[in-house]
Design a protein around this motif. Structure first.
Motif, short mmCIF file in Angstrom:
data_model
loop_
_atom_site.label_atom_id
_atom_site.label_comp_id
_atom_site.label_asym_id
_atom_site.label_seq_id
_atom_site.Cartn_x
_atom_site.Cartn_y
_atom_site.Cartn_z
N ASP A 65 0.88 -1.18 0.00
CA ASP A 65 0.00 0.00 0.00
C ASP A 65 0.91 1.22 0.00
O ASP A 65 1.73 1.38 0.90
N ILE A 66 0.79 2.08 -1.00
CA ILE A 66 1.76 3.17 -1.13
C ILE A 66 1.24 4.49 -0.55
O ILE A 66 1.92 5.52 -0.62
N THR A 67 0.06 4.46 0.07
CA THR A 67 -0.57 5.71 0.51
C THR A 67 0.36 6.60 1.34
O THR A 67 0.43 7.81 1.12
N LEU A 68 1.07 5.98 2.29
CA LEU A 68 1.89 6.79 3.20
C LEU A 68 3.11 7.37 2.51
O LEU A 68 3.82 8.19 3.08
N GLU B 28 1.75 -2.58 11.06
CA GLU B 28 2.71 -3.32 10.24
C GLU B 28 4.04 -2.56 10.12
O GLU B 28 5.11 -3.17 10.05
N ILE B 29 3.97 -1.22 10.13
CA ILE B 29 5.20 -0.42 10.00
C ILE B 29 6.16 -0.72 11.15
O ILE B 29 7.37 -0.75 10.97
N GLY B 30 5.59 -0.96 12.32
CA GLY B 30 6.42 -1.26 13.49
C GLY B 30 7.10 -2.61 13.43
O GLY B 30 7.94 -2.93 14.27
N GLN B 31 6.72 -3.43 12.44
CA GLN B 31 7.34 -4.76 12.32
C GLN B 31 8.38 -4.79 11.21
O GLN B 31 8.96 -5.84 10.92
N ARG B 32 8.61 -3.65 10.55
CA ARG B 32 9.58 -3.62 9.45
C ARG B 32 10.99 -3.42 9.98
O ARG B 32 11.17 -2.91 11.08
N PRO B 33 11.99 -3.76 9.15
CA PRO B 33 13.36 -3.45 9.57
C PRO B 33 13.57 -1.94 9.71
O PRO B 33 14.25 -1.48 10.63
N LYS B 35 11.57 1.15 10.58
CA LYS B 35 10.24 1.43 11.14
C LYS B 35 9.88 2.88 10.94
O LYS B 35 9.65 3.62 11.89
N LYS B 36 9.82 3.32 9.70
CA LYS B 36 9.59 4.73 9.45
C LYS B 36 9.01 4.91 8.06
O LYS B 36 9.46 4.29 7.11
N VAL B 37 8.00 5.77 7.96
CA VAL B 37 7.46 6.15 6.65
C VAL B 37 7.54 7.68 6.55
O VAL B 37 7.59 8.36 7.57
N GLU B 64 5.00 9.61 16.37
CA GLU B 64 5.37 10.79 15.56
C GLU B 64 6.63 10.51 14.76
O GLU B 64 6.73 10.84 13.58
N LYS B 65 7.62 9.90 15.42
CA LYS B 65 8.89 9.65 14.73
C LYS B 65 8.72 8.62 13.63
O LYS B 65 9.37 8.71 12.59
N ARG B 66 7.87 7.61 13.84
CA ARG B 66 7.67 6.60 12.80
C ARG B 66 6.99 7.20 11.58
O ARG B 66 7.10 6.67 10.48
N LEU B 67 6.30 8.33 11.77
CA LEU B 67 5.68 9.00 10.63
C LEU B 67 6.56 10.14 10.11
O LEU B 67 6.13 10.94 9.28
#
Lengths: 177, 309
Positions: A65-68, B28-33, B35-37, B64-67
């Motif tokens: 999902d590329i939204t972010l 799911e983002i917190g489970q990635r190597p 952890k940041k988008v 906040e930091k993960r975003l």
């Protein structure tokens, strides 16, 4: 609304792309498919089945999902945020040959976002791009490696891909919007 | 979404489900190597905490930091509040530096509403006095839904200090909005009068309240907010209202035990229950990050019912 691809043609297109993938990568070792939500996901599953039929191996398949990662998220001061759905890549992409799958290639911005998202999961050996329709009008230097159909369009037109899994039928049509 | 997240009272069912569904994707983002988008790149979020907090502040900061937002924390212990500055003056000074969002915790109920009226920044309530703590209720609902696959029709029993608890108020509003059967239990001195009007049942017997419960939610005894004697002793409180393994047996076999933290072991909850197989207390903490990411993301978008955003 003219139909530019019917179900038969679509089935043959997926079969042809699967053969091209095998030829170009000399087999399906190290390959993995990643479908971009929404319609890239069933496309990736169909290609995985087609590759399995050719080579007998199962190709791992993930969902992105590329939204972010969109470049237009915070540009508009009004309107709700686009819906975010799950990304599921249940395998390591490190050193894999990643086949990124989307339905329509247009400005290239979705693919730019998808490339950024994928790189956050690791360092693939290479990434190749599969699209069912390339309608032109690129705004970024991005090119597909496998194209179902090149479809010249004007900016006032829209291209709708319908897939049985989501829309109940296999068809591509072009609309004046 | 509205401009601010001040309480569950302002949210519709659809908005609650939107936040919970978005949180599923955020987890799911917190489970990635990595952890940041990059979603909130260039956005500034100020965490303004007038009350001590470890869990909530850390959770917001990680979210906040993960975003990819730029975050800064203002702990009142080191700020000019100690020199006599009012909340409004502090807020206006922060606002002058043009942050995008302010996460506020304050000991006074309604402090977030006050700031929301005077600030352009989006305000997120991280707990205001005895009023609301919306992100806690949202992460509780997320945790319940994950285990039970639904919220509607569940028997949810909340035991503890019902009077001082903002967690309770937010949870009651949310759970009743989503159709849960909510039971409350606590010492009569700690049951706010008229709370039944919120659509909950009240019992002073723990055994009755936990019978066949799908979810047991324990509340902390908040000694820092108590001015007066609400019960004779901590020992007696534990004997009458403490959650013990024996009492948990009266609930459904697949019951989950929740606690918003910080726990007073041996006061409201026995250690073997807190650390036992039914406990989801640490999952609540983990889910808090995903739920707060969802709230930050959704609030960073446009405002629906505002002409000049």
């Amino acid at each position: 609304m003219p139909v530019v691809m019917d179900a038969d043609r679509m089935a043959r297109t997926f079969a042809r792309i699967a053969h091209e993938i095998v030829e170009r990568n000399r087999g399906i070792e190290e390959l993995a498919l990643v479908g971009i939500r929404t319609r890239g996901v069933p496309m990736a599953r169909r290609l995985a089945l087609a590759l399995g039929r050719i080579d007998g191996h199962e190709v791992p398949t993930g969902t992105l999902d590329i939204t972010l990662y969109r470049d237009d998220l915070m540009r508009h001061a009004v309107g709700p945020q686009p819906l975010v759905r799950r990304t599921e890549i249940p395998f390591s992409i490190d050193d894999k040959r990643i086949l990124l799958v989307d339905d329509v290639l247009y400005t290239g911005r979705t693919i730019r976002a998808a490339l950024d998202a994928l790189i956050d999961f690791g360092r693939p050996k290479l990434i190749q791009l599969i699209v069912l329709i390339d309608r032109g009008h690129r705004e970024l230097p991005i090119k597909a490696d496998y194209v179902g159909k090149n479809l010249p369009t004007s900016l006032s037109q829209s291209v709708q891909v319908h897939l049985t899994e989501i829309d109940g039928r296999d068809e591509v049509e072009i609309r004046e919007s | 979404m509205k401009k601010d997240l001040l309480g569950i009272a302002d949210l519709t069912r659809a908005e609650i489900y939107l936040i919970l569904d978005t949180a599923e994707a955020m987890r799911e983002i917190g489970q990635r190597p990595i952890k940041k988008v990059p979603t909130l790149r260039g956005k500034t979020v100020v965490n303004l905490f007038y009350e001590p907090s470890t869990r909530t502040r850390t959770s917001f900061e990680i979210a906040e930091k993960r975003l990819s937002a730029d975050t800064l924390n203002i702990a009142v212990a080191t700020s000019s509040v100690l020199k006599g500055e009012t909340l409004v003056d502090t807020a206006m000074n922060i606002e002058a530096m043009a942050p995008d969002m302010i996460v506020l915790r304050h000991a006074s109920s309604g402090a977030c509403h006050l700031l929301a009226r005077i600030c352009k920044s989006r305000i997120i309530n991280a707990g205001d006095g005895m009023h609301e703590h919306p992100t806690q209720a949202l992460l509780d609902a997320f945790t319940i839904r994950e285990h039970k696959k639904r919220i509607e029709g569940l028997k949810v029993t909340v035991v503890g200090d019902l009077l001082h608890s903002r967690v309770l108020r937010s949870n009651v509003l949310l759970l009743t909005k989503l159709g849960a059967d909510v039971w409350l239990c606590g010492p009569p001195t700690m049951v706010p009068s008229g709370i039944e009007r919120l659509g909950v049942r009240v019992s002073t017997s723990v055994d009755e309240a936990v019978a066949d419960a799908d979810v047991i939610m324990m509340l902390r005894i908040q000694q820092e907010r108590m001015h007066g004697a609400f019960f004779p002793s901590v020992r007696e409180y534990f004997t009458v209202f403490g959650m013990t393994a024996e009492r948990v047996k009266r609930a459904r076999p697949d019951v989950i035990i929740m606690h918003p933290g910080p726990m007073n072991r041996g006061v409201e909850i026995a250690s073997d229950v807190a650390d036992g197989p039914c406990s989801v207390i640490l999952e609540q903490v983990a889910n808090g990050v995903a739920v707060r990411m969802a709230v930050l993301y959704l609030l960073a978008g446009g405002v629906e019912d505002e002409e000049a955003a």
